[in-house]
Design a protein around this motif. Sequence first.
Motif, PDB file in Angstrom:
ATOM      1  N   HIS A 176       0.824  -1.214   0.000  1.00  0.00           N
ATOM      2  CA  HIS A 176       0.000   0.000   0.000  1.00  0.00           C
ATOM      3  C   HIS A 176       0.855   1.260   0.000  1.00  0.00           C
ATOM      4  CE1 HIS A 176      -2.921  -2.788   2.366  1.00  0.00           C
ATOM      5  NE2 HIS A 176      -3.000  -2.993   1.054  1.00  0.00           N
ATOM      6  N   GLY A 177       2.166   1.096   0.040  1.00  0.00           N
ATOM      7  CA  GLY A 177       3.060   2.233   0.171  1.00  0.00           C
ATOM      8  C   GLY A 177       3.777   2.568  -1.111  1.00  0.00           C
ATOM      9  N   VAL A 178       4.984   3.122  -0.962  1.00  0.00           N
ATOM     10  CA  VAL A 178       5.808   3.523  -2.095  1.00  0.00           C
ATOM     11  C   VAL A 178       6.123   2.291  -2.945  1.00  0.00           C
ATOM     12  CG1 VAL A 178       8.064   4.434  -2.758  1.00  0.00           C
ATOM     13  CG2 VAL A 178       6.797   5.477  -0.879  1.00  0.00           C
ATOM     14  N   PHE A 179       6.001   2.430  -4.240  1.00  0.00           N
ATOM     15  CA  PHE A 179       6.320   1.327  -5.142  1.00  0.00           C
ATOM     16  C   PHE A 179       7.796   1.397  -5.489  1.00  0.00           C
ATOM     17  CE2 PHE A 179       6.742  -0.735  -9.274  1.00  0.00           C
ATOM     18  CZ  PHE A 179       6.102  -1.945  -9.023  1.00  0.00           C
ATOM     19  N   MET A 180       8.555   0.409  -4.999  1.00  0.00           N
ATOM     20  CA  MET A 180      10.003   0.359  -5.204  1.00  0.00           C
ATOM     21  C   MET A 180      10.620   1.730  -4.927  1.00  0.00           C
ATOM     22  SD  MET A 180      10.837  -2.417  -8.200  1.00  0.00           S
ATOM     23  CE  MET A 180      12.580  -2.175  -7.909  1.00  0.00           C
ATOM     24  N   TYR A 181      11.274   2.327  -5.937  1.00  0.00           N
ATOM     25  CA  TYR A 181      11.883   3.654  -5.790  1.00  0.00           C
ATOM     26  C   TYR A 181      11.278   4.609  -6.811  1.00  0.00           C
ATOM     27  CZ  TYR A 181      14.458   1.407  -9.547  1.00  0.00           C
ATOM     28  OH  TYR A 181      14.782   0.715 -10.683  1.00  0.00           O
ATOM     29  N   PHE A 182       9.994   4.380  -7.143  1.00  0.00           N
ATOM     30  CA  PHE A 182       9.360   5.145  -8.217  1.00  0.00           C
ATOM     31  C   PHE A 182       9.072   6.591  -7.833  1.00  0.00           C
ATOM     32  CE2 PHE A 182       7.515   2.144 -11.611  1.00  0.00           C
ATOM     33  CZ  PHE A 182       8.658   1.369 -11.571  1.00  0.00           C
ATOM     34  N   LYS A 229       5.268   9.670  -4.945  1.00  0.00           N
ATOM     35  CA  LYS A 229       5.627  11.051  -4.609  1.00  0.00           C
ATOM     36  C   LYS A 229       4.680  11.630  -3.568  1.00  0.00           C
ATOM     37  CE  LYS A 229       7.555  12.156  -9.189  1.00  0.00           C
ATOM     38  NZ  LYS A 229       8.930  12.526  -8.826  1.00  0.00           N
ATOM     39  N   ASN A 230       3.416  11.268  -3.670  1.00  0.00           N
ATOM     40  CA  ASN A 230       2.449  11.781  -2.702  1.00  0.00           C
ATOM     41  C   ASN A 230       2.788  11.337  -1.285  1.00  0.00           C
ATOM     42  OD1 ASN A 230      -0.279  13.036  -2.116  1.00  0.00           O
ATOM     43  ND2 ASN A 230      -0.644  10.947  -1.385  1.00  0.00           N
ATOM     44  N   LEU A 231       3.456  10.179  -1.164  1.00  0.00           N
ATOM     45  CA  LEU A 231       3.815   9.659   0.156  1.00  0.00           C
ATOM     46  C   LEU A 231       5.160  10.184   0.653  1.00  0.00           C
ATOM     47  CD1 LEU A 231       2.760   5.924  -0.306  1.00  0.00           C
ATOM     48  CD2 LEU A 231       1.525   7.699   0.946  1.00  0.00           C
ATOM     49  N   THR A 232       6.004  10.640  -0.259  1.00  0.00           N
ATOM     50  CA  THR A 232       7.366  11.011   0.132  1.00  0.00           C
ATOM     51  C   THR A 232       7.621  12.518   0.125  1.00  0.00           C
ATOM     52  OG1 THR A 232       8.088  10.689  -2.168  1.00  0.00           O
ATOM     53  CG2 THR A 232       8.318   8.821  -0.664  1.00  0.00           C
ATOM     54  N   LYS A 405      -0.124  17.873  -7.808  1.00  0.00           N
ATOM     55  CA  LYS A 405      -1.445  17.229  -7.701  1.00  0.00           C
ATOM     56  C   LYS A 405      -1.248  15.730  -7.950  1.00  0.00           C
ATOM     57  CE  LYS A 405      -4.922  20.175  -6.998  1.00  0.00           C
ATOM     58  NZ  LYS A 405      -6.024  19.956  -6.049  1.00  0.00           N
ATOM     59  N   HIS A 406      -0.437  15.108  -7.119  1.00  0.00           N
ATOM     60  CA  HIS A 406      -0.036  13.732  -7.375  1.00  0.00           C
ATOM     61  C   HIS A 406      -1.215  12.761  -7.379  1.00  0.00           C
ATOM     62  CE1 HIS A 406       4.080  14.926  -7.421  1.00  0.00           C
ATOM     63  NE2 HIS A 406       4.133  15.223  -6.137  1.00  0.00           N
ATOM     64  N   LEU A 407      -2.097  12.876  -6.430  1.00  0.00           N
ATOM     65  CA  LEU A 407      -3.208  11.930  -6.374  1.00  0.00           C
ATOM     66  C   LEU A 407      -4.165  12.112  -7.550  1.00  0.00           C
ATOM     67  CD1 LEU A 407      -4.110  11.642  -2.582  1.00  0.00           C
ATOM     68  CD2 LEU A 407      -3.014   9.946  -4.061  1.00  0.00           C
ATOM     69  N   ALA A 408      -4.317  13.339  -8.024  1.00  0.00           N
ATOM     70  CA  ALA A 408      -5.171  13.551  -9.200  1.00  0.00           C
ATOM     71  C   ALA A 408      -4.594  12.823 -10.411  1.00  0.00           C
ATOM     72  CB  ALA A 408      -5.299  15.049  -9.486  1.00  0.00           C
ATOM     73  N   TRP A 464      -7.376   0.223  -2.303  1.00  0.00           N
ATOM     74  CA  TRP A 464      -7.113   0.449  -0.882  1.00  0.00           C
ATOM     75  C   TRP A 464      -7.273   1.923  -0.520  1.00  0.00           C
ATOM     76  CZ3 TRP A 464      -3.294   3.366   1.567  1.00  0.00           C
ATOM     77  CH2 TRP A 464      -3.189   3.179   2.943  1.00  0.00           C
ATOM     78  N   HIS A 465      -6.702   2.819  -1.325  1.00  0.00           N
ATOM     79  CA  HIS A 465      -6.720   4.246  -1.004  1.00  0.00           C
ATOM     80  C   HIS A 465      -8.119   4.836  -1.088  1.00  0.00           C
ATOM     81  CE1 HIS A 465      -6.018   8.601  -1.608  1.00  0.00           C
ATOM     82  NE2 HIS A 465      -4.960   8.420  -0.821  1.00  0.00           N
TER      83      HIS A 465
END
Length: 623
Positions: A176-182, A229-232, A405-408, A464-465
Amino acid sequence: MSQQLEAEDALRLDPSVQREFGPLINIIEAKKTLFTIIMRVNLKVMLLCLILAVMTITVGVYMRCVTFPFGPGELQLRRSNEDSPTKNSLRVEATSACHLQDIECSINQEYNIHCKRDEIDNEVYVPFSFLHQYFDVNGALSTTSVGGSSVADVARFDWMHSNAKINLPKGKYDPHGVFMYFENYNVEVRDRVKCISAAEGVPVSIQWQKSGYFYPTQIAQFALSHYSKNLTEAAPRVHVLEDADASQMEWHIPKASNMSRIWHPKFNTNVIQFETAIGYSSAIFINPRQTLDLLLSVDLLLVTNSSSLMVKVLNRETKLKYNLHYLPADLLLSVQDTNIYYGMGRLSLNRWRHLTRDLHIDVQKAIVFGAKHSPIKVRRTDLEILSISFLGIGFYDNITLSTSKHLAHFYDAAEWLVHNQDPQTGGWTNPVRRSLNGFAELKPGWISAMGQGHAISVLARAYWHSGGDERYLEAAVAALQPYKILSRDGGVLAQFMDKYYWYEEYPTSPPSFVLNGFVYSLLGLYDLNNTAPSRVACEASKLFTQGMHSLKQMLLLYDTGSGTTYDLRHLSLGVAPNLARWDYHATHVNQLLLLATIDGDPLITQTAERWKGYMFGKRAKHN
């Protein structure tokens, strides 16, 4: 001497003497003049010869002692005699005069290159420009400051066996978190991305077809990068310009045009209705004068074909003004001088839609598209939004400018995946031909296991989100179908030696067994297995376990002792190995390091560490 001069004067003054000895005297005078000229010329010649001799000696000494050129500067690498032999360290040392001489180096008795030999240490120095090509290593000159209060810049040479980067996991992989180092990916700025579609909100690829097409793998990477990016990243700065309620701006309304804030019962809020005359001079507009906050977001409904949203942007460096037009037309991207047109599709008429545009990307992609020569690079900090305007008939609400606007972007891509999945196969087809040397050409309509895996990773996170939107889950579960169908029958499944099951990034004939795409397909299965309800997760779990078993049995087939191979064509086709570039090799290492956080098999960890060592010049031992 004085007596001789007096005699000569007497001869000159006595007329009788002049008559008798005149011719002789003239001859003597001519010889004296010629002798003087010759003496002066000889002196100049001697001086010139002396200068030439000094210059010749100086140049000779310099050419004998010169160090190797590399880039803008010159360095010589010498093994330090003072260092311990176990360290094998290199130090940069100034060359003492007259130690080096030119020498020809014979390379495998095939050709010669120019080298230098140190006569004292009996050491030979080879140009790094040759080493770079011969051994595929990299290097760069740099300077470091040394010396307390009296700082001095000292040149140094940085040798890099690989210029790729290893991204160490920060913990156990979270589906549910960051995908690898994307979070480090910027898909939209890639040269192989033509633009971001205004109709779909996802990238349009030109990687294998210059006219542009939707590439599912790239779209999924776009989504995963923005989700990560939205998470980091820090929370974005957001300016609400107009929401028809709490935030209202003073709009410039020309004559014959009008706007009003009206109640919308469906949204239970106010929206703005506008109607203008024909012509850009009739548009209603505001002047936000914003810099840096270049992510425009607006809820928009256009009623007529002649309606549009327009944004005027200034490049403060070049003083050029660009007019961005967003139209209800089936147009991807068009450029006419400084007018840039993006089509939102004819289906956008009379339908509310949420539009999110990165104005910096829209301007840059248009410049590249319209450039006849090398396009200029526009920096984000150079752009300023001068005006936002509406023309025609329509409604709008919630105009904001923000830094991101990462989630958009993430949900735009997730929606594209839901609406563009093949209902029969559960796959996302690639509408272009793909040729891999030695394999049969893939015809348009092929499915990629990497694309399937990436898409499942997106949909699992969207499910999930969003708090359980079943549309995302249903699409992710349907995407498992190609994993069970052989590639020759339209799926992505292959077998190695009729024993180990493999999910093909490129469903070639014979199978190609691309490593990095296979691992990405496994991560999608893992994400769904750890996100979906148990009633549907079991199938993803079975496919994941099957794939991990194959990976462990086949992993060492990719090991060359000094790097890795991209695929197994050397076994499928019986040809030379397809060696992985360092960036792909680094991807292999990063993937194994991530898998090691969810599977404790020592084979994965040990292989990852050995492959990581290859990036620093380590090699497998000889017999």
